[in-house]
Design a protein around this motif. Sequence first.
Motif, PDB file in Angstrom:
ATOM      1  N   CYS A  92      15.050  -3.458  21.608  1.00 19.36           N
ATOM      2  CA  CYS A  92      14.816  -2.168  20.970  1.00 19.36           C
ATOM      3  C   CYS A  92      13.715  -2.342  19.931  1.00 19.36           C
ATOM      4  O   CYS A  92      13.479  -3.446  19.449  1.00 19.36           O
ATOM      5  CB  CYS A  92      16.079  -1.655  20.287  1.00 19.36           C
ATOM      6  SG  CYS A  92      17.404  -1.209  21.419  1.00 19.36           S
ATOM      7  N   CYS A  93      13.057  -1.257  19.598  1.00 13.80           N
ATOM      8  CA  CYS A  93      11.976  -1.296  18.606  1.00 13.80           C
ATOM      9  C   CYS A  93      12.405  -0.561  17.344  1.00 13.80           C
ATOM     10  O   CYS A  93      12.969   0.530  17.419  1.00 13.80           O
ATOM     11  CB  CYS A  93      10.717  -0.633  19.173  1.00 13.80           C
ATOM     12  SG  CYS A  93      10.016  -1.495  20.582  1.00 13.80           S
ATOM     13  N   THR A 104      11.787   1.214  26.580  1.00 12.89           N
ATOM     14  CA  THR A 104      13.017   0.630  26.057  1.00 12.89           C
ATOM     15  C   THR A 104      14.219   1.424  26.572  1.00 12.89           C
ATOM     16  O   THR A 104      14.081   2.551  27.044  1.00 12.89           O
ATOM     17  CB  THR A 104      13.031   0.615  24.514  1.00 12.89           C
ATOM     18  OG1 THR A 104      12.848   1.942  24.026  1.00 12.89           O
ATOM     19  CG2 THR A 104      11.959  -0.310  23.969  1.00 12.89           C
ATOM     20  N   SER A 105      15.381   0.837  26.481  1.00  9.41           N
ATOM     21  CA  SER A 105      16.617   1.446  26.963  1.00  9.41           C
ATOM     22  C   SER A 105      16.913   2.748  26.221  1.00  9.41           C
ATOM     23  O   SER A 105      16.590   2.893  25.035  1.00  9.41           O
ATOM     24  CB  SER A 105      17.782   0.473  26.758  1.00  9.41           C
ATOM     25  OG  SER A 105      19.007   1.105  27.018  1.00  9.41           O
ATOM     26  N   CYS A 156      18.850   2.490  22.930  1.00  8.58           N
ATOM     27  CA  CYS A 156      18.217   2.158  21.650  1.00  8.58           C
ATOM     28  C   CYS A 156      18.189   3.407  20.765  1.00  8.58           C
ATOM     29  O   CYS A 156      18.104   4.525  21.262  1.00  8.58           O
ATOM     30  CB  CYS A 156      16.788   1.657  21.862  1.00  8.58           C
ATOM     31  SG  CYS A 156      16.676   0.092  22.735  1.00  8.58           S
ATOM     32  N   SER A 157      18.221   3.205  19.459  1.00  4.05           N
ATOM     33  CA  SER A 157      18.244   4.345  18.536  1.00  4.05           C
ATOM     34  C   SER A 157      16.915   5.097  18.514  1.00  4.05           C
ATOM     35  O   SER A 157      16.896   6.291  18.240  1.00  4.05           O
ATOM     36  CB  SER A 157      18.609   3.878  17.128  1.00  4.05           C
ATOM     37  OG  SER A 157      17.654   2.963  16.645  1.00  4.05           O
ATOM     38  N   CYS A 159       5.433  -2.880  20.237  1.00  5.23           N
ATOM     39  CA  CYS A 159       6.187  -1.634  20.244  1.00  5.23           C
ATOM     40  C   CYS A 159       5.271  -0.494  19.818  1.00  5.23           C
ATOM     41  O   CYS A 159       4.608  -0.589  18.774  1.00  5.23           O
ATOM     42  CB  CYS A 159       7.353  -1.715  19.263  1.00  5.23           C
ATOM     43  SG  CYS A 159       8.655  -2.841  19.767  1.00  5.23           S
ATOM     44  N   SER A 193      13.312   5.839  20.800  1.00  2.00           N
ATOM     45  CA  SER A 193      12.624   5.605  22.071  1.00  2.00           C
ATOM     46  C   SER A 193      11.284   4.936  21.787  1.00  2.00           C
ATOM     47  O   SER A 193      10.633   5.231  20.790  1.00  2.00           O
ATOM     48  CB  SER A 193      12.444   6.911  22.840  1.00  2.00           C
ATOM     49  OG  SER A 193      11.417   7.681  22.297  1.00  2.00           O
ATOM     50  N   PRO A 219      21.362  -3.193  24.834  1.00  2.00           N
ATOM     51  CA  PRO A 219      20.006  -3.274  25.369  1.00  2.00           C
ATOM     52  C   PRO A 219      19.356  -4.614  25.047  1.00  2.00           C
ATOM     53  O   PRO A 219      19.661  -5.234  24.029  1.00  2.00           O
ATOM     54  CB  PRO A 219      19.262  -2.140  24.673  1.00  2.00           C
ATOM     55  CG  PRO A 219      20.233  -1.435  23.820  1.00  2.00           C
ATOM     56  CD  PRO A 219      21.530  -2.147  23.868  1.00  2.00           C
TER      57      PRO A 219
END
Length: 99
Positions: A32-33, A52-53, A56-57, A72, A59, A29
Amino acid sequence: MAAARLTLSVLVLILAAATLTEGLRGAGPKRCCFRFNENEVPVDNVVGYVRTSQRCSKSAILLQTVARRSLCVRPSAPWVKELISHLDAKSVQGERSNL
């Protein structure tokens, strides 16, 4: 000698398979945040947002501000849900008025 060749061949095949699967996975991605802004952001300071994608771990929503910054925020926060609804409604109204 034959056992050494067999071991080396298996090792090369495993490395080739690993390389191939990594290449098929593609790039990760873009953004990510991992830290989130918990303070409410005024509606007038936000011009847009991006989710975000899913890869990503965590959301998250990236808010784009008037000052061209990205923040974020947690999509589950009530003020974020209201802000997104406001931005979506504003976007739909703008599209309809242009027709």
